[in-house]
Design an enzyme around this catalytic site. Sequence first.
Site, PDB file in Angstrom:
ATOM      1  N   GLY A  45      19.024  32.954  59.354  1.00 29.29           N
ATOM      2  CA  GLY A  45      19.281  33.212  60.764  1.00 29.29           C
ATOM      3  C   GLY A  45      18.890  32.015  61.598  1.00 29.29           C
ATOM      4  N   GLN A  50      17.195  26.582  68.765  1.00 33.04           N
ATOM      5  CA  GLN A  50      16.443  25.917  67.689  1.00 33.04           C
ATOM      6  C   GLN A  50      17.027  24.542  67.345  1.00 33.04           C
ATOM      7  OE1 GLN A  50      16.504  29.760  65.194  1.00 33.04           O
ATOM      8  NE2 GLN A  50      14.629  28.776  64.503  1.00 33.04           N
ATOM      9  N   CYS A  95      10.503  31.653  59.859  1.00 30.87           N
ATOM     10  CA  CYS A  95      11.369  31.073  60.903  1.00 30.87           C
ATOM     11  C   CYS A  95      11.509  29.578  60.630  1.00 30.87           C
ATOM     12  CB  CYS A  95      10.725  31.308  62.265  1.00 30.87           C
ATOM     13  SG  CYS A  95      11.643  30.576  63.639  1.00 30.87           S
ATOM     14  N   LEU A  96      12.731  29.065  60.738  1.00 28.36           N
ATOM     15  CA  LEU A  96      12.950  27.636  60.476  1.00 28.36           C
ATOM     16  C   LEU A  96      12.220  26.761  61.493  1.00 28.36           C
ATOM     17  CD1 LEU A  96      16.735  27.713  59.490  1.00 28.36           C
ATOM     18  CD2 LEU A  96      14.797  27.253  57.978  1.00 28.36           C
ATOM     19  N   HIS A 137      14.769  39.286  65.657  1.00 29.47           N
ATOM     20  CA  HIS A 137      14.059  37.994  65.566  1.00 29.47           C
ATOM     21  C   HIS A 137      14.842  36.918  66.335  1.00 29.47           C
ATOM     22  CE1 HIS A 137      11.803  34.789  63.201  1.00 29.47           C
ATOM     23  NE2 HIS A 137      12.836  34.108  63.668  1.00 29.47           N
ATOM     24  N   GLU A 138      16.158  36.877  66.123  1.00 30.26           N
ATOM     25  CA  GLU A 138      16.983  35.840  66.773  1.00 30.26           C
ATOM     26  C   GLU A 138      17.128  36.103  68.273  1.00 30.26           C
ATOM     27  OE1 GLU A 138      17.373  33.274  65.128  1.00 30.26           O
ATOM     28  OE2 GLU A 138      17.043  34.081  63.138  1.00 30.26           O
ATOM     29  N   HIS A 141      14.335  34.637  70.163  1.00 32.95           N
ATOM     30  CA  HIS A 141      14.491  33.191  70.435  1.00 32.95           C
ATOM     31  C   HIS A 141      15.225  32.975  71.760  1.00 32.95           C
ATOM     32  CE1 HIS A 141      12.996  31.033  66.942  1.00 32.95           C
ATOM     33  NE2 HIS A 141      13.616  31.853  66.119  1.00 32.95           N
TER      34      HIS A 141
HETATM   35  C1  Y12 Z   1      14.160  38.437  58.499  1.00 28.16           C
HETATM   36  C2  Y12 Z   1      13.156  37.824  59.200  1.00 28.16           C
HETATM   37  C3  Y12 Z   1      13.414  36.693  59.941  1.00 28.16           C
HETATM   38  C4  Y12 Z   1      14.695  36.187  59.997  1.00 28.16           C
HETATM   39  C5  Y12 Z   1      14.949  34.980  60.820  1.00 28.16           C
HETATM   40  C6  Y12 Z   1      15.563  33.847  60.076  1.00 28.16           C
HETATM   41  N1  Y12 Z   1      14.571  33.156  59.314  1.00 28.16           N
HETATM   42  C7  Y12 Z   1      14.900  32.205  58.408  1.00 28.16           C
HETATM   43  O1  Y12 Z   1      16.064  31.960  58.191  1.00 28.16           O
HETATM   44  C8  Y12 Z   1      13.790  31.515  57.729  1.00 28.16           C
HETATM   45  C9  Y12 Z   1      14.029  30.546  56.882  1.00 28.16           C
HETATM   46  C10 Y12 Z   1      13.024  29.725  56.207  1.00 28.16           C
HETATM   47  C11 Y12 Z   1      13.470  28.854  55.215  1.00 28.16           C
HETATM   48  C12 Y12 Z   1      12.573  28.041  54.543  1.00 28.16           C
HETATM   49  O2  Y12 Z   1      12.994  27.168  53.576  1.00 28.16           O
HETATM   50  C13 Y12 Z   1      13.286  25.852  53.886  1.00 28.16           C
HETATM   51  O3  Y12 Z   1      13.067  25.396  54.980  1.00 28.16           O
HETATM   52  C14 Y12 Z   1      13.871  25.044  52.806  1.00 28.16           C
HETATM   53  C15 Y12 Z   1      11.218  28.139  54.835  1.00 28.16           C
HETATM   54  O4  Y12 Z   1      10.362  27.422  54.000  1.00 28.16           O
HETATM   55  C16 Y12 Z   1       9.849  26.224  54.374  1.00 28.16           C
HETATM   56  O5  Y12 Z   1       9.930  25.860  55.497  1.00 28.16           O
HETATM   57  C17 Y12 Z   1       9.202  25.455  53.300  1.00 28.16           C
HETATM   58  C18 Y12 Z   1      10.792  28.988  55.830  1.00 28.16           C
HETATM   59  C19 Y12 Z   1      11.686  29.780  56.528  1.00 28.16           C
HETATM   60  C20 Y12 Z   1      15.694  36.822  59.303  1.00 28.16           C
HETATM   61  C21 Y12 Z   1      15.424  37.954  58.552  1.00 28.16           C
HETATM   62 CO    CO Z   2      13.257  32.038  64.079  1.00 31.28          CO
END
Ligand code: Y12
Ligand code: CO
Length: 171
Positions: A45, A50, A95-96, A137-138, A141
């Site tokens: 997401g 962002q 969260c990214l 969550h989004e 933001h």
């Molecule tokens: C459930 C809860 C929250 C969401 C919001 C969207 N969140 C994400 O997409 C999180 C992604 C994420 C990815 C990661 O991996 C990389 O960056 C490669 C991460 O790990 C690191 O930063 C090392 C952390 C979060 C949607 C559904």
């Molecule tokens: Co986020």
Amino acid sequence: MIREIITYPNKLLKVKSKKVECFDQEIHTLLDDMYETMISKNGIGLASVQIGEPLDILIINLPNKDDKQLKEDLVEVINPKIIQTKGTTLYTEGCLSVPEYYEDVERAQWIEVEYQDRDGNLINCEYDDLMAIAFQHECDHLNGELFIEKLSYLKRKKFEKEWKKKIKGKK
Ligand code: Y12
Ligand code: CO
């Protein structure tokens, strides 16, 4: 194009995003950039703020039953409104914009939403479980809020201490 993702504590993440009025090529390119950027970071997401564009735009692309993240399942959301919520659920969110930090957050388990697609068509639908969590969550933001603001006082204090140490180590 893959764009840079803004991370906490960048002040832009606190900005309230603005309504999209014109569904033109610029918005389509922004949506395409958001998708490429999100996929490049293994995200599910992303809100446009962002990547430095504070507009009421978010995308969600959950993995399917076979754990495959298919572009055909991508949901592009413009000018969202959460109309109704039901129940509560707990999920360990990430969260990214707050990389490598995960914590439990309580949200509504079911939501009814209204939004526009990339062509401005009005959509009304219901989401539950992970899709409802991601949508909320989004949407946060777009209101300038991060999931870490939902933590208890003690968890937030611990997070801030760890985050400061992490940022210092990267300088
Ligand atoms: C459930 C809860 C929250 C969401 C919001 C969207 N969140 C994400 O997409 C999180 C992604 C994420 C990815 C990661 O991996 C990389 O960056 C490669 C991460 O790990 C690191 O930063 C090392 C952390 C979060 C949607 C559904
Ligand atoms: Co986020």
